[in-house]
Design an enzyme around this catalytic site. Structure first.
Site, PDB file in Angstrom:
ATOM      1  N   HIS B  82      -8.275 -11.702  -6.080  1.00 32.16           N
ATOM      2  CA  HIS B  82      -8.386 -10.308  -6.540  1.00 32.16           C
ATOM      3  C   HIS B  82      -7.745  -9.384  -5.513  1.00 32.16           C
ATOM      4  CE1 HIS B  82     -10.064  -6.509  -7.936  1.00 32.16           C
ATOM      5  NE2 HIS B  82     -10.610  -6.327  -6.747  1.00 32.16           N
ATOM      6  N   ASP B 111      22.020   6.777  -8.124  1.00 32.98           N
ATOM      7  CA  ASP B 111      21.228   5.547  -8.224  1.00 32.98           C
ATOM      8  C   ASP B 111      20.677   5.260  -6.838  1.00 32.98           C
ATOM      9  OD1 ASP B 111      20.351   2.750  -8.799  1.00 32.98           O
ATOM     10  OD2 ASP B 111      21.450   3.105 -10.653  1.00 32.98           O
ATOM     11  N   TRP B 147      -8.745 -12.226   1.258  1.00 35.66           N
ATOM     12  CA  TRP B 147      -7.324 -11.856   1.154  1.00 35.66           C
ATOM     13  C   TRP B 147      -6.685 -11.717   2.528  1.00 35.66           C
ATOM     14  CZ3 TRP B 147      -4.159  -7.643   2.434  1.00 35.66           C
ATOM     15  CH2 TRP B 147      -4.776  -6.565   3.041  1.00 35.66           C
ATOM     16  N   SER B 174      10.946  -9.099  -0.377  1.00 34.99           N
ATOM     17  CA  SER B 174      11.126  -8.080  -1.407  1.00 34.99           C
ATOM     18  C   SER B 174      10.823  -6.694  -0.865  1.00 34.99           C
ATOM     19  CB  SER B 174      10.223  -8.419  -2.592  1.00 34.99           C
ATOM     20  OG  SER B 174       9.981  -7.286  -3.377  1.00 34.99           O
ATOM     21  N   SER B 175       9.699  -6.582  -0.144  1.00 28.76           N
ATOM     22  CA  SER B 175       9.307  -5.266   0.381  1.00 28.76           C
ATOM     23  C   SER B 175      10.317  -4.743   1.390  1.00 28.76           C
ATOM     24  CB  SER B 175       7.947  -5.355   1.082  1.00 28.76           C
ATOM     25  OG  SER B 175       6.936  -5.475   0.142  1.00 28.76           O
ATOM     26  N   HIS B 258      -3.543  -2.478   9.077  1.00 28.30           N
ATOM     27  CA  HIS B 258      -3.880  -1.067   8.994  1.00 28.30           C
ATOM     28  C   HIS B 258      -2.729  -0.198   8.519  1.00 28.30           C
ATOM     29  CE1 HIS B 258      -6.997   1.722   8.790  1.00 28.30           C
ATOM     30  NE2 HIS B 258      -6.136   2.626   9.188  1.00 28.30           N
ATOM     31  N   GLU B 260      -0.668  -1.169   6.523  1.00 24.74           N
ATOM     32  CA  GLU B 260      -0.614  -1.534   5.102  1.00 24.74           C
ATOM     33  C   GLU B 260      -1.480  -0.605   4.253  1.00 24.74           C
ATOM     34  OE1 GLU B 260       1.000  -3.493   3.174  1.00 24.74           O
ATOM     35  OE2 GLU B 260      -0.272  -3.567   1.408  1.00 24.74           O
ATOM     36  N   TYR B 262      -2.087   2.439   4.769  1.00 23.67           N
ATOM     37  CA  TYR B 262      -1.377   3.718   4.615  1.00 23.67           C
ATOM     38  C   TYR B 262      -0.156   3.562   3.742  1.00 23.67           C
ATOM     39  CZ  TYR B 262      -4.691   5.299   7.962  1.00 23.67           C
ATOM     40  OH  TYR B 262      -5.864   5.593   8.571  1.00 23.67           O
ATOM     41  N   SER B 273       0.757  15.681  -4.132  1.00 22.35           N
ATOM     42  CA  SER B 273       1.399  16.900  -3.633  1.00 22.35           C
ATOM     43  C   SER B 273       2.456  17.427  -4.590  1.00 22.35           C
ATOM     44  CB  SER B 273       2.044  16.648  -2.265  1.00 22.35           C
ATOM     45  OG  SER B 273       1.096  16.132  -1.374  1.00 22.35           O
ATOM     46  N   HIS B 307     -10.088  -1.563  14.818  1.00 26.68           N
ATOM     47  CA  HIS B 307     -11.337  -1.078  14.224  1.00 26.68           C
ATOM     48  C   HIS B 307     -11.807  -1.985  13.092  1.00 26.68           C
ATOM     49  CE1 HIS B 307      -8.854   1.728  11.382  1.00 26.68           C
ATOM     50  NE2 HIS B 307      -9.007   0.543  10.856  1.00 26.68           N
ATOM     51  N   HIS B 308     -10.937  -2.926  12.679  1.00 21.99           N
ATOM     52  CA  HIS B 308     -11.391  -3.939  11.718  1.00 21.99           C
ATOM     53  C   HIS B 308     -12.139  -5.061  12.424  1.00 21.99           C
ATOM     54  CE1 HIS B 308      -8.961  -2.358   8.357  1.00 21.99           C
ATOM     55  NE2 HIS B 308      -8.131  -1.999   9.301  1.00 21.99           N
ATOM     56  N   THR B 333      -5.400  13.864   7.985  1.00 25.84           N
ATOM     57  CA  THR B 333      -5.868  13.705   6.602  1.00 25.84           C
ATOM     58  C   THR B 333      -6.592  14.963   6.150  1.00 25.84           C
ATOM     59  OG1 THR B 333      -6.190  11.396   7.190  1.00 25.84           O
ATOM     60  CG2 THR B 333      -7.006  12.082   5.055  1.00 25.84           C
ATOM     61  N   LYS B 336      -4.232  17.566   5.072  1.00 31.67           N
ATOM     62  CA  LYS B 336      -3.732  17.357   3.708  1.00 31.67           C
ATOM     63  C   LYS B 336      -4.725  17.869   2.672  1.00 31.67           C
ATOM     64  CE  LYS B 336      -0.491  13.659   4.227  1.00 31.67           C
ATOM     65  NZ  LYS B 336       0.503  14.354   3.404  1.00 31.67           N
ATOM     66  N   ARG B 455     -20.883  -8.986   1.860  1.00 31.56           N
ATOM     67  CA  ARG B 455     -19.816  -9.156   0.879  1.00 31.56           C
ATOM     68  C   ARG B 455     -19.367 -10.616   0.845  1.00 31.56           C
ATOM     69  NH1 ARG B 455     -14.438  -6.927   4.043  1.00 31.56           N
ATOM     70  NH2 ARG B 455     -13.408  -7.490   2.116  1.00 31.56           N
TER      71      ARG B 455
END
Lengths: 284, 530
Positions: B82, B111, B147, B174-175, B258, B260, B262, B273, B307-308, B333, B336, B455
């Protein structure tokens, strides 16, 4: 806009090559995963995928070369290629950074930690954390790779190859095709000698130093870092050979030769990675 | 997709020779950014359904205490897949789809800079999806290491882990190609007069996102390569007996992980925006500060990864550094959120579906931001690490953040893509169903987490039963609500009231100067931006 017929920016026709590349990577990824788990079809899938990949690379790059020589790429397209090569090299830098980071982490943190008070008294009695280390669970004796034999010669070879490549570039810019060809040839030869010495060093490590990929974290970091670097030298040399073939066919002019410069950037990048390797993997 | 105009008459001076493949081959060989954008979006929605079915599998098991449907291994593979499918298959490709469609239209380019490579970036994704989904049918089942693929679990699992590793390599390729394409397009193909500080904010956020992707996808490739060699070639990166350390994997992965998150939220900020000023009929408040805030978030994202890992073991100085650095992200943040609210202040607002999703985004995403701040406080995080509180937090930012922004953007630009207005009734129904069921699903998880429910475990103590039941009902409702979205989009693609070029009264920008639907080729001669 001053151009009357040429498009403002070249947008290529629909192309079959990308889907060939996708099928190739599907076969190679699936095949490699099967191969590693002992499924018989694995090697054949990898071989088939690789063959398709080679076909795709020849076709795709051939088309790009044709478009470039056909004058379809204006200044704006050239700038796109320059940006993209720079960002691609940045992504390669980050890939190597992951492995350099792993090396620093084990040298500064994890190996000393294994000899910390708790680990030493509870788990790994008598482990001394001096680098190079294959870890507390590794009992065979091995000799680490020294810096001042082949690695130092290899450093000289690569640095010289950077100089010969720049010399070839001067030849191209000044219209001296002989100097261009000789410089390219010398660069490729120096790269090839570098790779041969690297292979010799690996054989030496496996047979005489008992230093293998499986020799704990020292073996892991040594072979993965130098191995990925060697792979990049191989790629760079292959690209230089392509460039030499194009030079032989009369491609490139003094003011239109970004393919040459892109490969040169890549070659210098590989060179700089080697200097990092020489200092932190072989020397210190 | 049939409604996309294939009319070459619009393209004056274009030197295509008119032998474009048709049918399936059109989509396989296309070099058109609009075709490729459409494919990205369809692929993303397909994977969203697959990932959603897995989520249903998880919630069905957790509806009642005790073991109901799956054995624990299968349950763990559901949570793992998932996560992988939603992150790499749904959210990221959907944003790239938006980038493909919108960036050339918004900066006045004909293009993407590398149209053929653009095609390959997309067509690598189905390959990766095949590798990922196949792993369910392999001996040992799909990967069940979470994951994040933390060592040593990922080193020990069956051959499906190798499929996943190669899938990640291919998605990474790809990315990286997609990101290089986006950066070069933005830097080199803007219409004359479109200076950097005139670019629409969606383009700015994608420029910064693409930079993050190029910086961290190779690091993830390195991390999974180390897993691969530890699994099969006897290296010791994550093996303490050989001098390595399983924690090393967590550092390398989270250095990717991390930025990722963002990568998944900055383009969402960009979409919001664009939408808020349109429906508030006022220019965006504090444009320059938005740009700087986005860049600050991106730079800070490189120095907060541990922090993870607050409970993994780190020197106290490290804990404090990562705690304060993380809390610092609240500043840009907050800038924003303040700017969005200030844009709405005294605006003449209307609440069509995109605006509903945008305002819903601000409200619910901000809640996710606050719980993120709570998780960042190290002493609290030690209590709630690996509980449902964390699950609630990241679903508030990823579902109510990224996904709601994607819905908002889809309704906002759908008339431009299809030439038809969508059904406002269906859109509003989709919004209200989504936001209500979303909160029914995830709000109780805060309480579950604070009460200590872990979890990634298929069973729980009976005191958690009531909230879990509510969350499962919400999850089923949330999933069904997405069918409304599917119906709304398909209906809109097939027909509906004709959309004008400008579509929205308050809309401003180059994409609204071309007809709706946008012609197959646009801006072959760049417009001049004043």
């Amino acid at each position: 806009m001053s151009q009357s017929h040429a498009p403002y920016y070249f947008v290529p026709e629909p192309s079959r090559y990308p889907i060939f590349g996708s099928v190739a990577l599907l076969l190679m990824g699936m095949g490699a995963a099967c191969w590693m788990n002992g499924v018989n079809a694995g090697p054949y899938m990898v071989a088939g995928g690789f063959a398709i990949l080679i076909y795709m690379l020849f076709g795709w790059f051939g088309q790009v070369v044709g478009e470039s020589e056909g004058g379809k790429y204006n200044q704006r397209v050239d700038v796109s290629f320059r940006w993209s090569m720079g960002w691609f090299i940045f992504s390669e830098v980050m890939f190597f950074a992951a492995f350099f980071g792993a090396l620093f982490y084990v040298r500064v943190l994890s190996v000393p930690d294994l000899a910390g008070l708790e680990s030493r008294t509870l788990l790994w009695n008598g482990f001394t954390p001096a680098w190079p280390s294959a870890g507390p669970g590794f009992s065979e004796a091995f000799t680490p790779m020294g810096a001042w034999g082949i690695p130092a010669i290899n450093t000289l070879l690569l640095l010289t190859s950077g100089a010969t490549l720049t010399w070839a570039h001067w030849g191209l810019v000044n219209g001296n095709r002989g100097q261009l060809k000789l410089g390219l040839l010398l660069t490729i030869l120096l790269g090839a000698v570098f790779l041969c010495l690297q292979v010799y060093e690996y054989v030496h490590a496996y047979h005489e130093l008992n230093l293998k990929l499986t020799t704990g974290i020292y073996g892991s970091t040594f072979f993965m870092l130098t191995g990925f670097h060697g792979f990049h030298v191989t790629l760079g040399a292959t690209m230089l050979i392509v460039i030499l073939c194009r030079v032989m066919r009369g491609h490139f002019t003094a003011d239109h030769h970004f393919a040459f410069e892109a490969v040169a950037w890549y070659w210098h990048f590989v060179d700089v990675v080697w200097l990092g390797l020489f200092v932190v993997v072989y020397w210190l | 997709m049939s409604s996309i105009s294939h009319d070459h008459a619009h393209g004056h001076g274009h030197d295509d020779h008119g032998h474009h493949p048709t049918g399936l081959m059109r989509w396989i060989t296309t070099t058109n950014h609009k075709d490729i954008g459409t494919m990205y979006l369809i692929f993303a929605f397909t994977m969203f359904i697959v990932g959603g079915l897995l989520a249903w599998g998880i919630r069905a098991e957790l509806m009642y205490p005790g073991m109901q449907l799956w054995d624990p291994e299968r349950f763990n593979s559901f949570t793992t897949m998932h996560g992988l499918i939603m992150v790499f298959g749904a959210i990221m490709p959907a944003f790239v789809g938006f980038a493909n469609w919108q960036i050339p239209l918004m900066i006045g380019a004909s293009d993407m800079a590398f149209a053929r490579m653009n095609n390959w970036s997309f067509w690598l994704l189905p390959v990766a999806a095949i590798l990922l989904v196949t792993s369910f049918f392999l001996p040992g089942g799909a990967p069940a290491a979470g994951w994040t693929l933390y060592a040593p679990l990922s080193v020990q699992q069956g051959m499906s882990m190798d499929f996943t590793i190669f899938a990640i390599h291919i998605m990474g390729a790809s990315s990286i190609m997609g990101s290089i394409n986006i950066i070069v397009t933005i830097l080199n193909m803007r219409a004359p007069g479109m200076t950097l500080m005139k670019m629409p904010l969606f383009v700015w956020t994608w420029l910064i996102t693409a930079y993050l992707l190029i910086a961290v996808m190779p690091v993830l490739a390195g991390a999974v390569t180390m897993i691969l060699t530890d699994r099969h070639f006897g290296t010791s990166f994550f093996n303490a007996a050989g001098g390595g350390d399983p924690v090393l994997y967590q550092h390398v992965f989270c250095f990717f992980g991390h930025p990722e998150v963002y990568i998944m939220i900055l383009p969402a900020f960009g979409i919001i925006s664009q939408i808020i000023p349109t429906f508030a009929r006022k220019p965006l408040f504090g444009y320059a500060s938005m740009v700087y805030a986005t860049a600050s978030i991106a730079i800070l994202s490189f120095i907060v990864w541990a922090h993870h890992m607050f409970v993994v073991g780190m020197p106290a100085a490290g804990l404090l550094f990562f705690m304060y650095a993380t809390m610092l992200i609240a500043v840009p943040t907050g800038v924003k959120v303040f700017n969005w609210v200030a844009t709405m202040w005294r605006g003449s607002m209307t609440f069509e579906t995109p605006m509903l999703f945008a305002v819903g985004f601000i409200f619910v995403f901000t809640m996710g931001g606050f719980t993120g701040l709570i998780c960042a406080i190290m002493p609290i995080d030690i209590q709630i690490q690996d509980t449902y509180y964390v699950v609630a937090h990241f679903h508030y930012v990823l579902v109510a953040g990224s996904l709601f922004a994607l819905f908002a953007g889809t309704y906002y630009w759908l008339p431009k893509w299809t030439g038809h207005m969508y059904s406002e009734t269906l859109g509003k129904l989709h919004f209200w169903a989504s936001i209500i069921f979303f909160n029914i699903t995830f709000f109780p998880m805060h309480f579950l987490g604070l009460a200590g429910m872990p979890r990634r475990i298929p069973d729980y103590a009976t005191q958690f039963a009531d909230f879990n039941f509510i969350a499962s009902i919400g999850a089923f409702g949330f999933g069904l609500s997405q069918l409304i979205f599917l119906i709304a989009v398909v209906k809109c693609a097939k027909g509906g009231p004709k959309a004008t070029a400008q579509v929205w009264e308050g809309a401003d920008g180059l994409e609204w100067t071309v007809p709706s639907p946008a012609p197959y080729h646009t801006f072959e001669e760049p417009p001049h931006v004043k």
